[in-house]
Design a protein around this motif. Sequence first.
Motif, PDB file in Angstrom:
ATOM      1  N   THR A  35       0.831  -1.214   0.000  1.00  0.00           N
ATOM      2  CA  THR A  35       0.000   0.000   0.000  1.00  0.00           C
ATOM      3  C   THR A  35       0.864   1.262   0.000  1.00  0.00           C
ATOM      4  OG1 THR A  35      -0.281  -0.100   2.417  1.00  0.00           O
ATOM      5  CG2 THR A  35      -1.996  -1.129   1.069  1.00  0.00           C
ATOM      6  N   LEU A  39       0.658   4.142  -2.769  1.00  0.00           N
ATOM      7  CA  LEU A  39       0.131   5.448  -2.379  1.00  0.00           C
ATOM      8  C   LEU A  39       1.214   6.494  -2.099  1.00  0.00           C
ATOM      9  CD1 LEU A  39      -2.653   4.082  -0.035  1.00  0.00           C
ATOM     10  CD2 LEU A  39      -2.974   5.091  -2.291  1.00  0.00           C
ATOM     11  N   GLU A  44      -1.664   7.224   4.736  1.00  0.00           N
ATOM     12  CA  GLU A  44      -2.651   6.584   3.858  1.00  0.00           C
ATOM     13  C   GLU A  44      -2.379   5.096   3.729  1.00  0.00           C
ATOM     14  OE1 GLU A  44      -2.844   8.608   0.110  1.00  0.00           O
ATOM     15  OE2 GLU A  44      -4.194  10.122   0.900  1.00  0.00           O
ATOM     16  N   ASP A  47      -3.585   3.387   6.825  1.00  0.00           N
ATOM     17  CA  ASP A  47      -5.052   3.328   6.813  1.00  0.00           C
ATOM     18  C   ASP A  47      -5.559   2.232   5.879  1.00  0.00           C
ATOM     19  OD1 ASP A  47      -5.212   5.445   8.557  1.00  0.00           O
ATOM     20  OD2 ASP A  47      -5.789   6.927   7.040  1.00  0.00           O
ATOM     21  N   ILE A  48      -5.009   2.188   4.686  1.00  0.00           N
ATOM     22  CA  ILE A  48      -5.463   1.211   3.692  1.00  0.00           C
ATOM     23  C   ILE A  48      -5.074  -0.205   4.113  1.00  0.00           C
ATOM     24  CG2 ILE A  48      -5.201   0.446   1.289  1.00  0.00           C
ATOM     25  CD1 ILE A  48      -7.018   2.921   1.678  1.00  0.00           C
ATOM     26  N   GLU A  51      -7.480  -1.186   6.758  1.00  0.00           N
ATOM     27  CA  GLU A  51      -8.780  -1.443   6.136  1.00  0.00           C
ATOM     28  C   GLU A  51      -8.786  -2.794   5.407  1.00  0.00           C
ATOM     29  OE1 GLU A  51     -12.746  -0.832   4.803  1.00  0.00           O
ATOM     30  OE2 GLU A  51     -11.606   0.204   6.360  1.00  0.00           O
ATOM     31  N   ASP A  83      -8.686   2.497  -5.287  1.00  0.00           N
ATOM     32  CA  ASP A  83      -9.822   3.385  -4.998  1.00  0.00           C
ATOM     33  C   ASP A  83      -9.346   4.688  -4.367  1.00  0.00           C
ATOM     34  OD1 ASP A  83     -11.601   1.542  -5.991  1.00  0.00           O
ATOM     35  OD2 ASP A  83     -12.272   0.817  -4.025  1.00  0.00           O
ATOM     36  N   ARG A  84      -8.405   4.606  -3.440  1.00  0.00           N
ATOM     37  CA  ARG A  84      -7.882   5.811  -2.781  1.00  0.00           C
ATOM     38  C   ARG A  84      -7.158   6.687  -3.786  1.00  0.00           C
ATOM     39  NH1 ARG A  84      -6.462   7.240   2.614  1.00  0.00           N
ATOM     40  NH2 ARG A  84      -8.303   5.981   3.062  1.00  0.00           N
ATOM     41  N   LYS A  87      -9.562   8.641  -5.965  1.00  0.00           N
ATOM     42  CA  LYS A  87     -10.195   9.752  -5.254  1.00  0.00           C
ATOM     43  C   LYS A  87      -9.215  10.882  -4.997  1.00  0.00           C
ATOM     44  CE  LYS A  87     -13.468   6.793  -2.880  1.00  0.00           C
ATOM     45  NZ  LYS A  87     -13.762   6.076  -1.634  1.00  0.00           N
ATOM     46  N   LYS A  88      -7.950  10.535  -4.870  1.00  0.00           N
ATOM     47  CA  LYS A  88      -6.923  11.491  -4.476  1.00  0.00           C
ATOM     48  C   LYS A  88      -6.512  12.443  -5.584  1.00  0.00           C
ATOM     49  CE  LYS A  88      -2.483  10.427  -3.368  1.00  0.00           C
ATOM     50  NZ  LYS A  88      -1.424   9.750  -2.652  1.00  0.00           N
TER      51      LYS A  88
END
Length: 187
Positions: A35, A39, A44, A47-48, A51, A83-84, A87-88
């Motif tokens: 991740t 990212l 982040e 967090d990912i 998740e 997905d992040r 959106k980013k």
Amino acid sequence: MDKMVNRIIQQVKKGDQQAFEGIVELYGGRVYQLTYRMLGNTHEAEDIAQEAFLRAYMNIDRFDTTKKFSTWLYRIATNLAIDRMRKKKPDYYLDAEIRGTEGLTLYSQTAADEKGPDETVAASELKEELQQEIDNLPAKYRSAIILKYIQELSLKEISEILDLPVATVKTRIHRGREALRKRLRNG
């Protein structure tokens, strides 16, 4: 390792919530690394990764024990990271000009076993620049490049993680490499 993981999964399915900690211990570092590479941001990525483990735990009954758990978990983490990323920030175009160095390959290595301070700094700068260029790739190429060259997964595993045919994975890896090569040559 697969047998051990399957035993842990069976314990979790029977209601042993503590058993899942074994899964987190086994895969936590690798999921975070994946991740983070996708990212480029520590918070982040944490967090990912968290998740991804939460979703794996919540959906453990859906896991097919005839398949590799790591592939399933990486797929969850990769999809969440993609997905992040969507959106980013917007996608970048392959022909966008970004500075780089000529002749840099994804995994260029020096012949010497020990590097001097200058070589260490230069290698670190190149690695950082390469990571920045990977970060600038469109999500579909970035995920394929990271899974192949950084996570060192097989084309079949990447195909399963991204839920794409192997031929499509090959194409994305090729186009991602070409985009990186082009960006690094255009300084």
